[in-house]
Design a protein around this motif. Structure first.
Motif, PDB file in Angstrom:
ATOM      1  N   PRO A 187      21.172   2.294  52.756  1.00 19.94           N
ATOM      2  CA  PRO A 187      20.513   1.671  53.909  1.00 19.94           C
ATOM      3  C   PRO A 187      21.488   1.329  55.032  1.00 19.94           C
ATOM      4  CG  PRO A 187      19.646   0.768  51.868  1.00 19.94           C
ATOM      5  CD  PRO A 187      20.788   1.655  51.482  1.00 19.94           C
ATOM      6  N   ARG A 188      22.696   0.909  54.683  1.00 19.07           N
ATOM      7  CA  ARG A 188      23.678   0.590  55.716  1.00 19.07           C
ATOM      8  C   ARG A 188      23.948   1.795  56.600  1.00 19.07           C
ATOM      9  NH1 ARG A 188      29.562  -0.760  53.648  1.00 19.07           N
ATOM     10  NH2 ARG A 188      28.515  -2.622  52.832  1.00 19.07           N
ATOM     11  N   GLU A 189      24.209   2.941  55.997  1.00 24.88           N
ATOM     12  CA  GLU A 189      24.522   4.143  56.753  1.00 24.88           C
ATOM     13  C   GLU A 189      23.333   4.616  57.573  1.00 24.88           C
ATOM     14  OE1 GLU A 189      25.551   6.403  53.375  1.00 24.88           O
ATOM     15  OE2 GLU A 189      27.695   5.949  53.486  1.00 24.88           O
ATOM     16  N   ALA A 190      22.129   4.592  56.959  1.00 23.35           N
ATOM     17  CA  ALA A 190      20.932   5.036  57.672  1.00 23.35           C
ATOM     18  C   ALA A 190      20.644   4.138  58.869  1.00 23.35           C
ATOM     19  CB  ALA A 190      19.736   5.054  56.722  1.00 23.35           C
ATOM     20  N   SER A 191      20.833   2.834  58.687  1.00 28.71           N
ATOM     21  CA  SER A 191      20.613   1.908  59.793  1.00 28.71           C
ATOM     22  C   SER A 191      21.660   2.087  60.880  1.00 28.71           C
ATOM     23  CB  SER A 191      20.612   0.463  59.283  1.00 28.71           C
ATOM     24  OG  SER A 191      19.449   0.206  58.530  1.00 28.71           O
ATOM     25  N   MET A 192      22.891   2.401  60.487  1.00 28.51           N
ATOM     26  CA  MET A 192      23.926   2.691  61.481  1.00 28.51           C
ATOM     27  C   MET A 192      23.541   3.901  62.324  1.00 28.51           C
ATOM     28  SD  MET A 192      27.506   2.053  59.441  1.00 28.51           S
ATOM     29  CE  MET A 192      28.146   0.409  59.142  1.00 28.51           C
ATOM     30  N   VAL A 193      22.990   4.929  61.681  1.00 33.20           N
ATOM     31  CA  VAL A 193      22.534   6.111  62.411  1.00 33.20           C
ATOM     32  C   VAL A 193      21.468   5.731  63.426  1.00 33.20           C
ATOM     33  CG1 VAL A 193      21.293   8.305  62.213  1.00 33.20           C
ATOM     34  CG2 VAL A 193      23.113   7.778  60.610  1.00 33.20           C
ATOM     35  N   LYS A 194      20.442   5.037  62.953  1.00 36.42           N
ATOM     36  CA  LYS A 194      19.332   4.646  63.841  1.00 36.42           C
ATOM     37  C   LYS A 194      19.829   3.780  64.993  1.00 36.42           C
ATOM     38  CE  LYS A 194      15.031   3.711  65.175  1.00 36.42           C
ATOM     39  NZ  LYS A 194      15.231   2.665  66.179  1.00 36.42           N
ATOM     40  N   LEU A 195      20.668   2.809  64.688  1.00 37.57           N
ATOM     41  CA  LEU A 195      21.179   1.897  65.705  1.00 37.57           C
ATOM     42  C   LEU A 195      22.052   2.620  66.714  1.00 37.57           C
ATOM     43  CD1 LEU A 195      21.713  -0.992  66.802  1.00 37.57           C
ATOM     44  CD2 LEU A 195      23.582  -1.145  65.147  1.00 37.57           C
TER      45      LEU A 195
END
Length: 392
Positions: free
Chosen positions: A326-334
């Motif tokens: 989730p950390r990496e996926a949220s970094m992508v989205k952000l």
């Protein structure tokens, strides 16, 4: 570069369409350039910018076998990877192809691929490969960033479920063949328990779709369910466990969103760069002034960082579906959506009054990028997820 992709056309004939990713990307760019490479073509395909999805163009992608590039071959897809899907979305976005339903369908189909029965996969994923648009309905008037507060209900009656309630901000519901609806089936436990995902054909009696008028055109909708009866075998995955299922696929959702807005950011940057390189003031190109050069340099760097983040995350997801945290996926989205929005705002500033006119694409870039930091989880939500992943 990668394994050969095997695509299936709508007649079931197998063909080797792409030998490697370089050829795949080249083919995508050639398609977009041919089908919507001019402003006139794009205006015609999008009803002068009002329609965000052209189903005829979508069907052409299906005929080429590309809609199912990341769907397993046994369900009619190309057997490719998340990286291939990211390339597809990025290039369509860069080419300004009106295919909003493409990303929404790919994200929605990932839930079915992971949790659906074999029959559901053949039916739903096969439909996506053939050109059907698939939508997912989660948000409600009182349940946006807090989906555990949803009240849309599905009551079990014998071999059927009866749905009643409202969903809102539902992307592509107005063009979808079917809608995957998350609804409350049990209120006795924790708020994220007792939620079930049900596959509802969009033409089922009692389903009403009302478009929401937005700055970006035909994008989102209110969807009302009034005594909608569907068979119990349309439940996707485990009853009462849909939220936990969705949480395991949100990483894919955010990655696909990142790929779309990586393409949009690249196109916005290129349009701004072309303008400042040719527009002259005080006897020389605007881009030759240090203040402008530095803005261009910063945007180029941010976009390159976004690209590396998208494809690094895609590679991890391909290696192990549970490895993309989730950390990496949220970094992508952000990162990617904030970069796309900033690029559009800076692009309009660099172009001055010209960027505000409909003669140029920059006003469209701004309209379609400014909302990217809101849907699929706001930037604030992404920052919170990232922060909590560090134990804060």
């Amino acid at each position: 570069m990668t394994k050969t992709l095997i695509f299936t056309n709508n007649k079931g004939d197998i063909m080797t369409a792409v030998a490697d990713r370089a050829d795949f990307v080249h083919s995508l760019r050639d398609f977009v350039g041919r089908e919507c490479g001019t402003r006139e073509q794009r205006r015609e395909l999008s009803r002068n910018g009002q329609a965000t999805h052209n189903q005829q163009l979508h069907r052409k992608l299906a005929e080429l076998g590309w809609l199912g590039c990341a769907i397993p071959t046994e369900y009619g897809g190309g057997g490719g990877s998340a990286t291939d899907a990211c390339h597809l979305l990025e290039e369509m976005a860069y080419g300004l192809a009106p295919l909003f339903g493409l990303a929404v369908s790919l994200v929605s189909s990932s839930v079915v691929e992971r949790f659906g029965t074999a029959e559901q996969k053949h039916d739903i994923l096969g439909g996506v490969c053939r050109g059907d648009v698939l939508a997912t309905a989660i948000s409600e008037p009182g349940a946006g960033s807090d989906p555990g507060a949803m009240t849309c209900r599905a009551e079990r009656r014998g071999d059927s479920y009866v749905l009643n309630g409202q969903k809102t901000w539902i992307s592509c519901a107005h063009i979808a063949t079917r809608i995957l609806v998350l609804c409350r089936t049990d209120s006795s436990g924790a708020k994220h328990d007792g939620i079930t995902m049900i596959d509802v054909p969009a033409d089922t009696e009692g389903v009403e779709v009302r478009p929401i008028d937005t700055l970006g055109g035909d994008e989102v909708n209110d969807v009302f369910f009034t005594d909608v009866v569907v068979s119990a075998d349309r439940v996707i995955g485990e009853p009462d466990r849909a939220w936990h299922q969705i949480m395991r696929t949100l990483n894919t959702d955010r990655l696909m969103c990142g790929a779309v807005f990586l393409g949009r950011a690249r196109r916005t940057f290129d349009d701004a760069l072309e303008y400042v390189a040719t527009r002259e003031q005080f006897g020389r190109p605007v881009g030759s002034f240090q203040a402008v050069r530095h803005r261009i340099a910063e945007l180029a760097t941010e976009i390159e960082c976004s690209r590396l983040l998208v494809y690094d995350s895609a590679a991890k997801l391909d290696a192990d579906p549970d490895r993309c945290e989730p950390r990496e996926a949220s970094m992508v989205k952000l990162k990617v959506t904030e970069t796309a929005k900033r690029t559009a705002i800076e692009g309009m500033q660099l172009m001055g009054g010209a960027g505000y006119t409909r003669e140029h694409e920059m006003e469209r870039h701004l309209r379609e990028s400014v909302i990217s930091t809101v849907y699929a989880g706001t930037s604030e939500i992404q920052r919170d997820i990232i922060g909590r992943s560090y134990g804060l």
